[in-house]
Motif scaffolding. Structure first.
Motif, mmCIF file in Angstrom:
data_model
loop_
_atom_site.group_PDB
_atom_site.id
_atom_site.type_symbol
_atom_site.label_atom_id
_atom_site.label_comp_id
_atom_site.label_asym_id
_atom_site.label_seq_id
_atom_site.Cartn_x
_atom_site.Cartn_y
_atom_site.Cartn_z
ATOM 1 N N ASN A 164 0.796 -1.705 0.158
ATOM 2 C CA ASN A 164 -0.124 -0.100 -0.878
ATOM 3 C C ASN A 164 1.017 1.590 0.388
ATOM 4 O OD1 ASN A 164 -3.107 0.668 0.180
ATOM 5 N ND2 ASN A 164 -1.668 2.518 1.296
ATOM 6 N N LEU A 196 5.232 1.915 -2.831
ATOM 7 C CA LEU A 196 4.841 3.401 -3.407
ATOM 8 C C LEU A 196 5.583 4.528 -3.826
ATOM 9 C CD1 LEU A 196 1.391 2.390 -3.885
ATOM 10 C CD2 LEU A 196 2.492 2.625 -5.797
ATOM 11 N N HIS A 238 -6.370 2.745 -0.945
ATOM 12 C CA HIS A 238 -6.334 2.975 -3.074
ATOM 13 C C HIS A 238 -6.058 1.337 -3.375
ATOM 14 C CE1 HIS A 238 -2.161 4.383 -2.974
ATOM 15 N NE2 HIS A 238 -1.826 3.838 -2.369
ATOM 16 N N SER A 285 -3.903 0.979 -5.965
ATOM 17 C CA SER A 285 -2.511 1.353 -5.967
ATOM 18 C C SER A 285 -1.584 0.077 -5.903
ATOM 19 C CB SER A 285 -1.452 2.135 -5.856
ATOM 20 O OG SER A 285 -2.178 3.339 -6.495
ATOM 21 N N GLN A 331 -1.733 -2.867 -8.557
ATOM 22 C CA GLN A 331 -0.622 -2.174 -9.658
ATOM 23 C C GLN A 331 0.956 -2.663 -9.332
ATOM 24 O OE1 GLN A 331 -1.067 1.817 -10.654
ATOM 25 N NE2 GLN A 331 -3.644 1.818 -10.902
ATOM 26 N N GLU A 382 -8.220 2.018 -10.440
ATOM 27 C CA GLU A 382 -6.886 2.668 -11.047
ATOM 28 C C GLU A 382 -6.591 2.325 -12.331
ATOM 29 O OE1 GLU A 382 -4.074 3.880 -8.184
ATOM 30 O OE2 GLU A 382 -4.995 4.642 -6.826
ATOM 31 N N LEU A 417 -3.416 1.772 -14.840
ATOM 32 C CA LEU A 417 -1.331 1.311 -15.112
ATOM 33 C C LEU A 417 -1.312 0.386 -16.630
ATOM 34 C CD1 LEU A 417 0.794 1.344 -13.734
ATOM 35 C CD2 LEU A 417 0.894 -0.978 -13.393
ATOM 36 N N THR A 474 4.194 9.030 -8.878
ATOM 37 C CA THR A 474 4.349 9.606 -10.046
ATOM 38 C C THR A 474 4.684 10.798 -9.866
ATOM 39 O OG1 THR A 474 1.718 10.483 -9.817
ATOM 40 C CG2 THR A 474 1.962 8.382 -10.667
ATOM 41 N N CYS A 518 -3.222 11.341 -11.658
ATOM 42 C CA CYS A 518 -2.566 10.929 -12.753
ATOM 43 C C CYS A 518 -1.082 11.157 -12.620
ATOM 44 C CB CYS A 518 -2.975 11.231 -13.964
ATOM 45 S SG CYS A 518 -2.997 12.470 -14.890
ATOM 46 N N VAL A 565 4.750 6.676 -13.932
ATOM 47 C CA VAL A 565 4.807 5.881 -12.838
ATOM 48 C C VAL A 565 6.767 6.648 -12.235
ATOM 49 C CG1 VAL A 565 5.407 4.473 -11.813
ATOM 50 C CG2 VAL A 565 3.859 4.535 -13.472
ATOM 51 N N ALA A 618 -0.306 6.077 -14.574
ATOM 52 C CA ALA A 618 -0.904 5.573 -13.927
ATOM 53 C C ALA A 618 -2.005 6.588 -14.174
ATOM 54 C CB ALA A 618 -0.441 5.116 -12.661
ATOM 55 N N GLY A 660 -5.936 7.431 -10.583
ATOM 56 C CA GLY A 660 -7.377 6.765 -10.468
ATOM 57 C C GLY A 660 -7.975 7.597 -9.632
#
Ligand code: PHE
Length: 345
Positions: free
Chosen positions: A140, A144, A170, A172, A175, A211, A213, A252, A290, A293, A312, A314
């Motif tokens: 999580n 990231l 989220h 993410s 991903q 989300e 990717l 990002t 957004c 990445v 990416a 969301g």
């Protein structure tokens, strides 16, 4: 001798009795009187033993025939009574009254919009992936680019289960899991429930996100803009204007927030001379976050950032539904009022 003539009188007497019978209960009483274990026929039969052996067979046979006749009379009258009751019920029945429509369920607006979003991305070649709602801190946050104590963790109002286990804030982490288990190129979207310690008019502790990717060689911000513009016009209409504003997300770089022209007032800021309450007269509403990445995320999942790049994004599903259907109150999504839900059937 009179057993025979008494027997023969039974049927006419029953007929007379039936003339007074207007209910099934009275009919049953009459049956018991004539044919019951201690009824009139049974009593006469018990006198059979007093007859001479020569007389007995003829009287016995007569008694049987009479019993059959009595039964037929009773049955006939029962059928009559039932037919009359039915006719009376039918006379009260009004065939012109509207019928009762059977209840049928319908999909929740959140589900409808989530499916619509997924369908648009499916048509662009994206695959739907999913993952757990109870997550590990690593997927999580850490992978990231949000190490422990990173200030950006505060933005997410996390619901912790233990120090390292939490409700995902989220989608993410899905991903991250996808990148860890596959090689690029890939294009995926992750729809699902997410959780945040937040509850007021515009926030609920659980809501839905989608989300997306895309990772591959030479993926650029232009791809991101083209993809999101096509997506937003598919969902909100071809006339929708889209603008990108610089923003920040730890995972990002560069990052942007995306606004669309307000679908309530058509971007004018006013509706029938009144200030638009959806965009608060600005003509724009924020719809998603957004960015490209961050290389640190690729390193965490073992992708080489000098070879691949990606974008990416969301967005909140309830938010899309509110804007699309003009729903003013987020709580309607969670109250399960069928008068609200039925409108989406
Ligand atoms: N994960 C972000 C959030 O929920 C949304 C987002 C996804 C932003 C991807 C940028 C890129 O807040």
């Amino acid at each position: 001798m009179d057993l025979l003539s008494v027997l023969q009188r039974l049927a006419p007497e029953l007929e007379k009795g039936l003339g007074q019978v207007f209910s099934l209960a009275d009919l049953e009483q009459l049956r018991v009187d004539f044919l019951g274990r201690k009824g009139r026929l049974a009593q006469l039969m018990s006198q059979l033993s007093g007859l001479s052996p020569e007389e007995r067979p003829a009287v016995g046979q007569m008694a049987n025939e009479i019993k059959t006749r009595l039964l037929a009379l009773l049955d006939g009258h029962r059928a009559d009574l039932e037919a009359r009751q039915e006719a009376a019920a039918l006379a009260r029945f009004d065939a012109s009254l509207p019928g009762r429509t059977p209840w049928s369920g319908s999909l929740h607006p959140t589900t409808l919009v989530q499916e619509e979003i997924c369908a648009v991305f499916n048509s662009l070649g994206y695959e739907v992936v999913s993952g757990p709602e109870v997550e590990n801190d690593y997927y999580n946050f850490e992978a990231l680019n949000m190490p422990p104590e990173h200030p950006a963790r505060d933005m997410q109002d996390t619901l912790y289960i233990s120090e390292k286990i939490l409700m995902r804030t989220h989608t993410s982490p899905v991903q991250v899991r996808t990148m860890l288990s596959r090689k690029p190129p890939l294009a995926v979207i992750a729809p699902g429930k997410v959780y945040r310690r937040d509850s007021d008019l515009t926030h609920t502790p659980m809501f839905h996100q989608v989300e997306g990717l895309m990772v591959g060689e030479n993926i650029s911000m232009a791809h991101l803009r083209g993809t999101l513009t096509a997506f937003l016009r598919a969902v909100f209409g071809a006339q929708t204007q889209v603008r990108f504003r610089p923003s920040f997300f730890p995972f990002t770089e560069p990052s942007a927030e995306v606004d669309i022209s307000c679908c309530m007032c058509g971007g004018k800021g006013h509706l029938n001379g009144e200030p638009c309450r959806v965009c608060k007269t600005t003509g724009w509403v924020e719809i998603l976050g957004c960015g490209m990445v961050d290389p640190a995320v690729f390193e965490a999942v073992g992708y080489d950032p000098s070879v691949v790049s990606g974008f990416a994004f969301g967005l909140g599903v309830e938010r899309v539904a509110m804007l699309k259907y003009g729903i003013g109150d987020l709580r309607m999504f969670f109250e399960n009022d069928v008068r609200f839900l039925g409108q989406f059937a």
